[in-house]
Design an enzyme around this catalytic site. Structure first.
Site, short mmCIF file in Angstrom:
data_model
loop_
_atom_site.label_atom_id
_atom_site.label_comp_id
_atom_site.label_asym_id
_atom_site.label_seq_id
_atom_site.Cartn_x
_atom_site.Cartn_y
_atom_site.Cartn_z
N HIS A 1 108.08 104.25 80.43
CA HIS A 1 109.42 104.48 79.87
C HIS A 1 109.25 105.41 78.67
O HIS A 1 108.51 105.11 77.73
CB HIS A 1 110.07 103.17 79.46
CG HIS A 1 110.35 102.25 80.61
ND1 HIS A 1 110.14 100.90 80.57
CD2 HIS A 1 110.82 102.53 81.86
CE1 HIS A 1 110.48 100.36 81.73
NE2 HIS A 1 110.89 101.33 82.53
N GLU B 1 109.40 104.48 74.69
CA GLU B 1 108.58 103.37 74.18
C GLU B 1 107.33 103.95 73.53
O GLU B 1 106.27 104.07 74.13
CB GLU B 1 108.28 102.39 75.32
CG GLU B 1 109.57 101.79 75.88
CD GLU B 1 109.38 100.87 77.07
OE1 GLU B 1 108.20 100.58 77.42
OE2 GLU B 1 110.38 100.44 77.65
N HIS C 1 104.01 98.60 76.92
CA HIS C 1 105.44 98.88 76.75
C HIS C 1 105.92 98.39 75.39
O HIS C 1 105.22 97.65 74.69
CB HIS C 1 106.26 98.16 77.83
CG HIS C 1 106.12 98.73 79.20
ND1 HIS C 1 107.09 99.51 79.78
CD2 HIS C 1 105.12 98.63 80.10
CE1 HIS C 1 106.69 99.86 81.00
NE2 HIS C 1 105.49 99.34 81.22
N GLU D 1 104.25 93.85 76.47
CA GLU D 1 105.33 94.27 75.57
C GLU D 1 104.86 94.06 74.14
O GLU D 1 104.52 92.95 73.74
CB GLU D 1 106.60 93.47 75.84
CG GLU D 1 107.11 93.57 77.28
CD GLU D 1 107.87 94.86 77.54
OE1 GLU D 1 108.11 95.62 76.58
OE2 GLU D 1 108.23 95.10 78.71
#
EC number: 3.5.1.96
Length: 345
Positions: A62, A65, A160, A224
């Site tokens: 993404h 990010e 991420h 994450e």
């Protein structure tokens, strides 16, 4: 030699200056490490004498990010400048250069919903993200298949940051293993990275980490690392544990891990997945509500036309809510606490 082919040893900048492709090249560093650029955002490091691990680090799947991109860019530059000597075969992937240049999550389609062949389903390879997903699969396959003979350990850590903040700043998604046991040493490694909240998936997915796990038998995770922020606004001190642990893994250095103790973790499994069925889908909580937030049973979470979604279980928590996804895609996961006692290898 490296600076002739990668200006200033800055592979991230080189990638972003050439988002649609780079000509393959190969050179050797003075410490014996062979460097291969396979494509834009795809760089492979082969030590002269490699250990038994094949490590894939991915970021920028993404494009907005940025913290994981900065972590990987620093690691690659330090290898190129011989400040870090890899002792394990390592492939670093910058997933979506065009989206990074645009400062947005995706250009046309969510790249992390296009793996395990989903890039070629439906309308097929109709956009650059679908083509990139296929290419990334091919590069991972090539990397694992080119490994020396013998017993090898495969890893993929897809880094991420999340759209929302989280009750637990850092957390990992452990792909569905189809009945195979979760790996204690991997949970210990995550803890060394500063990640002690883990979501244990219960179904197949179209994510990059599931692809590596299911197709190649890799220990793979979506990790994450906090909240999305623009380049230059990340407090890199907040990532010191993951930076240190990834560098130690690549360099085959001692890792500061602790024996697994479930009491030191927050472990969850998916209770249900809520998909957006119409353009009328609406979340009934504020935009700044954090991942892993819980509400009393009966609380209205979302509506989709005439359909209402309410909290069904005590302790049920929400994660990854996003009303802006395309119709048919997952708009939110609801998770519940889970124990792994007696279920680790």
């Amino acid at each position: 030699m490296s600076q002739q082919l990668i200006p200033n040893d800055d592979f991230l900048r080189h990638t972003l200056n050439n988002p649609t492709g780079l000509s393959p090249c190969e050179f050797r560093l003075d410490n014996g490490v062979t460097v291969q650029v396979w494509d834009t955002g795809v760089i492979c490091f082969e030590p002269a004498t490699a250990g038994d691990k094949d490590i894939v680090l991915s970021c920028g799947v993404h494009g907005n990010e940025t913290a994981p991109i900065e972590i990987c860019a620093e690691l690659v530059q330090d290898i190129l400048q011989q400040k870090l000597a890899p002792k394990q075969r390592t492939l670093v992937l910058i997933g979506n250069p065009a989206a990074i240049n645009g400062g947005k999550r995706e250009v046309e389609e969510n790249l992390n919903r296009l793996f395990s062949g989903h890039h070629s389903k439906g309308a097929g390879l109709i956009n650059d993200e679908r083509k990139r997903a296929l290419a990334l699969e091919q590069y991972v396959t090539r990397f694992y298949q080119q490994a020396p003979n013998g017993t090898r350990k495969r890893y993929l850590y897809d880094l991420h940051t999340a759209i929302r903040g989280s009750r637990f700043e850092k957390f990992a998604v452990y792909p569905f293993l189809h009945g195979k046991p979760w790996q204690k040493n991997q949970l210990e490694f995550l803890q060394a990275c500063g990640v002690s909240t883990v979501l244990l998936m219960q179904t197949a997915a179209s994510t990059f980490s599931y692809y590596a796990s299911n197709t190649h038998g890799a220990d793979a995770f979506t990790i994450e690392l906090g909240k999305v922020r623009p380049f230059g606004q990340n407090d890199m001190n907040r990532f010191s544990e993951v930076r240190t642990s990834l560098r130690a893994l690549v360099a085959d250095a001692a890792l500061k891990t602790q024996d697994f103790d479930e009491a030191n973790f927050h472990l969850y499994e998916v209770y249900r997945s809520i998909h957006k069925q119409t353009q009328d889908f609406k979340l009934h909580f504020a935009d700044d509500v954090e991942n892993f937030t819980t509400y009393p049973v009966g609380t209205l979470l979302a509506t989709d036309g005439d359909t209402e979604y309410r909290v069904e279980q005590e302790g049920e928590a929400l994660i990854f809510p996003n009303a802006k996804v395309a119709v048919g895609q997952r708009a939110m996961l609801m998770v519940i606490p889970r124990s792994v006692k007696g279920q680790l290898a």
